[in-house]
Scaffold this motif. Structure first.
Motif, PDB file in Angstrom:
ATOM      1  N   ILE A 173      10.392 -14.781  -4.121  1.00 36.97           N
ATOM      2  CA  ILE A 173      10.866 -13.842  -3.158  1.00 36.97           C
ATOM      3  C   ILE A 173      10.832 -12.396  -3.860  1.00 36.97           C
ATOM      4  N   ALA A 174      10.665 -12.352  -4.894  1.00 34.12           N
ATOM      5  CA  ALA A 174      10.324 -11.037  -5.534  1.00 34.12           C
ATOM      6  C   ALA A 174       9.123 -10.469  -5.232  1.00 34.12           C
ATOM      7  N   SER A 175       8.115 -11.386  -5.378  1.00 37.80           N
ATOM      8  CA  SER A 175       6.746 -11.125  -5.223  1.00 37.80           C
ATOM      9  C   SER A 175       6.277 -10.300  -3.678  1.00 37.80           C
ATOM     10  N   MET A 176       7.258 -10.702  -2.765  1.00 39.11           N
ATOM     11  CA  MET A 176       6.979 -10.316  -1.288  1.00 39.11           C
ATOM     12  C   MET A 176       7.660  -8.846  -1.210  1.00 39.11           C
ATOM     13  N   GLY A 177       8.386  -8.556  -2.227  1.00 38.22           N
ATOM     14  CA  GLY A 177       8.913  -7.187  -2.141  1.00 38.22           C
ATOM     15  C   GLY A 177      10.410  -7.245  -1.498  1.00 38.22           C
ATOM     16  N   ALA A 178      11.123  -8.517  -1.245  1.00 37.40           N
ATOM     17  CA  ALA A 178      12.023  -8.793  -0.712  1.00 37.40           C
ATOM     18  C   ALA A 178      13.336  -8.910  -1.557  1.00 37.40           C
ATOM     19  N   GLU A 179      14.654  -8.859  -0.952  1.00 33.12           N
ATOM     20  CA  GLU A 179      15.753  -8.974  -1.607  1.00 33.12           C
ATOM     21  C   GLU A 179      16.245 -10.352  -1.325  1.00 33.12           C
ATOM     22  N   PRO A 180      16.334 -11.213  -2.311  1.00 34.57           N
ATOM     23  CA  PRO A 180      16.957 -12.522  -2.139  1.00 34.57           C
ATOM     24  C   PRO A 180      18.284 -12.508  -1.610  1.00 34.57           C
ATOM     25  N   ALA A 181      18.423 -13.571  -0.697  1.00 34.78           N
ATOM     26  CA  ALA A 181      20.066 -13.806  -0.352  1.00 34.78           C
ATOM     27  C   ALA A 181      20.535 -15.076  -0.799  1.00 34.78           C
ATOM     28  N   ASP A 182      20.108 -16.348  -0.317  1.00 30.62           N
ATOM     29  CA  ASP A 182      20.585 -17.344  -0.845  1.00 30.62           C
ATOM     30  C   ASP A 182      19.587 -18.369  -1.433  1.00 30.62           C
ATOM     31  N   LEU A 183      20.057 -19.239  -2.552  1.00 35.10           N
ATOM     32  CA  LEU A 183      19.449 -20.227  -2.884  1.00 35.10           C
ATOM     33  C   LEU A 183      20.022 -21.816  -2.709  1.00 35.10           C
ATOM     34  N   LEU A 184      19.387 -22.580  -2.411  1.00 37.90           N
ATOM     35  CA  LEU A 184      19.631 -23.811  -2.585  1.00 37.90           C
ATOM     36  C   LEU A 184      19.278 -24.711  -3.251  1.00 37.90           C
ATOM     37  N   MET A 185      19.666 -25.896  -4.026  1.00 41.03           N
ATOM     38  CA  MET A 185      19.127 -26.555  -4.949  1.00 41.03           C
ATOM     39  C   MET A 185      19.509 -27.991  -4.801  1.00 41.03           C
ATOM     40  N   ALA A 186      18.327 -28.835  -4.835  1.00 38.38           N
ATOM     41  CA  ALA A 186      18.555 -30.366  -4.672  1.00 38.38           C
ATOM     42  C   ALA A 186      18.330 -30.913  -6.126  1.00 38.38           C
ATOM     43  N   VAL A 187      19.180 -31.751  -6.501  1.00 38.03           N
ATOM     44  CA  VAL A 187      19.123 -31.990  -7.922  1.00 38.03           C
ATOM     45  C   VAL A 187      19.202 -33.689  -8.165  1.00 38.03           C
ATOM     46  N   GLY A 188      18.102 -33.986  -8.436  1.00 38.09           N
ATOM     47  CA  GLY A 188      17.887 -35.588  -8.936  1.00 38.09           C
ATOM     48  C   GLY A 188      18.302 -35.759 -10.254  1.00 38.09           C
ATOM     49  N   ILE A 221      13.099 -13.867 -16.232  1.00 39.14           N
ATOM     50  CA  ILE A 221      13.475 -13.030 -15.278  1.00 39.14           C
ATOM     51  C   ILE A 221      12.921 -12.703 -14.047  1.00 39.14           C
ATOM     52  N   PRO A 222      13.502 -13.253 -12.930  1.00 45.81           N
ATOM     53  CA  PRO A 222      13.069 -12.814 -11.601  1.00 45.81           C
ATOM     54  C   PRO A 222      12.841 -11.236 -11.457  1.00 45.81           C
ATOM     55  N   ARG A 223      11.650 -10.802 -11.235  1.00 49.46           N
ATOM     56  CA  ARG A 223      11.485  -9.250 -11.200  1.00 49.46           C
ATOM     57  C   ARG A 223      11.733  -8.679  -9.799  1.00 49.46           C
ATOM     58  N   CYS A 276      21.743 -16.981 -12.916  1.00 48.75           N
ATOM     59  CA  CYS A 276      20.336 -16.639 -12.423  1.00 48.75           C
ATOM     60  C   CYS A 276      20.651 -15.846 -11.063  1.00 48.75           C
ATOM     61  N   CYS A 277      21.205 -16.791 -10.108  1.00 45.05           N
ATOM     62  CA  CYS A 277      21.246 -15.814  -8.697  1.00 45.05           C
ATOM     63  C   CYS A 277      21.917 -14.521  -8.931  1.00 45.05           C
ATOM     64  N   ARG A 278      23.142 -14.646  -9.513  1.00 42.84           N
ATOM     65  CA  ARG A 278      24.015 -13.455  -9.530  1.00 42.84           C
ATOM     66  C   ARG A 278      23.239 -12.328 -10.392  1.00 42.84           C
ATOM     67  N   SER A 279      22.521 -12.692 -11.116  1.00 40.01           N
ATOM     68  CA  SER A 279      21.647 -11.708 -11.853  1.00 40.01           C
ATOM     69  C   SER A 279      21.034 -10.669 -10.868  1.00 40.01           C
ATOM     70  N   VAL A 280      20.603 -11.354  -9.934  1.00 37.18           N
ATOM     71  CA  VAL A 280      19.574 -10.533  -8.866  1.00 37.18           C
ATOM     72  C   VAL A 280      20.222 -10.294  -7.640  1.00 37.18           C
ATOM     73  N   GLY A 281      21.669 -10.564  -7.485  1.00 40.50           N
ATOM     74  CA  GLY A 281      22.414 -10.222  -6.087  1.00 40.50           C
ATOM     75  C   GLY A 281      22.251 -11.334  -5.199  1.00 40.50           C
ATOM     76  N   ALA A 282      21.778 -12.601  -5.614  1.00 40.42           N
ATOM     77  CA  ALA A 282      21.674 -13.621  -4.683  1.00 40.42           C
ATOM     78  C   ALA A 282      22.962 -14.487  -4.998  1.00 40.42           C
ATOM     79  N   ALA A 338      15.129 -23.262 -12.956  1.00 39.34           N
ATOM     80  CA  ALA A 338      14.701 -23.633 -11.824  1.00 39.34           C
ATOM     81  C   ALA A 338      15.046 -22.943 -10.513  1.00 39.34           C
ATOM     82  N   ALA A 339      16.256 -21.943 -10.598  1.00 34.29           N
ATOM     83  CA  ALA A 339      16.514 -20.767  -9.539  1.00 34.29           C
ATOM     84  C   ALA A 339      15.233 -19.593  -9.990  1.00 34.29           C
ATOM     85  N   ALA A 340      15.180 -19.232 -11.291  1.00 29.48           N
ATOM     86  CA  ALA A 340      14.313 -18.015 -11.452  1.00 29.48           C
ATOM     87  C   ALA A 340      12.993 -18.198 -10.842  1.00 29.48           C
ATOM     88  N   VAL A 341      12.251 -19.500 -11.060  1.00 28.71           N
ATOM     89  CA  VAL A 341      10.952 -19.654 -10.509  1.00 28.71           C
ATOM     90  C   VAL A 341      10.845 -19.410  -9.115  1.00 28.71           C
TER      91      VAL A 341
END
Length: 287
Positions: free
Chosen positions: A67-82, A172-174, A99-105, A59-62
């Protein structure tokens, strides 16, 4: 009707520019803030046999892939879970955080409520320098078309090939590759979640160009005969690799394992081996 046709019906409301790229874009000083969101459902998106940790990771990786596809560096991720069952939350959260930690987010919060079917909405933000952002609209005739990884591997895993099960459930988010493409002079980029051919149709629309692919260059699933291997490469979804266009004199990109599969053309047609390919791949459909 599929999701792309449905999107066409609301472009006039949201805006063509706002519905073209993998992320929305907001100028903040000399940088861009990029934002994206995804919704995943257990029955549709999480293959049977996945652990809650793997579900959280996916869910985080997709979303981080966008974010990766824009050439950007990820910062934060929010997750709403039903949640269908409350005891699942800890494993899902742990997987998303890993997953977030693996890419520095950072997994920075979200929301929880009760659903009959597990449903996860992940929203990510990232930053990219104003002169480094990569959109879908920058491809130019003569550019090379290249891909990371082994497109088709995730769908091979879905079809039962145990060699590629992890490609399917823990993509793996590229991020590193996306930043390198941006710094190395790529002209356009997007992720491959829906397959190569559908992605090329999206790039064609955004850039006003076409693409000619050379099947002799395709990296195919080892041990799989044609035409199945080629079909899986062109139309398989769920890989979350990157497809980019780049001037020939800027390839290869240092530190990026990418394969050239064709060139950008002036005529707005998508060809493989000189023959048109239909806009087929992964899409949500409404009958």
């Amino acid at each position: 009707m599929d999701d792309r046709a449905l999107l066409d019906g609301i472009r006039m409301i949201v805006g063509e520019k706002e519905t073209t790229d993998d992320c929305s874009v907001l100028a903040v000083g000399d940088r861009f803030l990029v934002m994206t969101t995804d919704m995943l459902h257990e029955m549709t998106d999480f293959p049977a046999g996945m652990t809650d940790h793997e579900i959280g990771w996916m869910a985080a990786a997709v979303t981080l892939s966008d974010i990766a596809s824009m050439g950007a560096e990820p910062a934060d991720l929010l997750m709403a879970v039903g949640l269908d069952r409350p005891e699942r939350l800890a494993g899902i959260t742990d997987g998303a955080a890993d997953c977030c930690r693996s890419v520095g987010a950072r997994l920075a919060g979200g929301d929880i409520d009760r659903h009959t079917e597990l449903t996860i909405v992940s929203t990510a933000i990232g930053f990219v320098a104003g002169d480094r952002i990569l959109r879908r609209s920058g491809a130019r005739p003569g550019d090379l078309v290249c891909v990371t990884g082994l497109p088709g591997a995730a769908e091979a895993g879905l079809k039962g090939d145990p060699r590629f099960w992890k490609n399917l459930i823990t993509p793996i988010p590229r991020v590193r590759e996306g930043i390198a493409f941006a710094e190395g002079g790529a002209t356009a980029m997007m992720d491959l979640s829906d397959g190569i051919v559908l992605s090329l149709y999206d790039l064609s629309r955004a850039s006003g160009v076409g693409f000619s692919l050379d099947p002799a260059l395709f990296p195919r699933i080892p041990g799989m005969p044609d035409p199945e291997a080629t079909d899986l490469f062109l139309y398989g979804g769920g890989d979350f690799e990157l497809i980019a266009t780049i001037p020939e004199d800027r390839f290869p990109i240092p530190g990026v394992d990418a394969t050239v599969i064709g060139v950008v053309t002036t005529e707005m047609a998508i060809l493989s081996g000189g023959h048109p390919v239909p806009p087929r791949g992964y899409a949500h459909r409404w009958e």
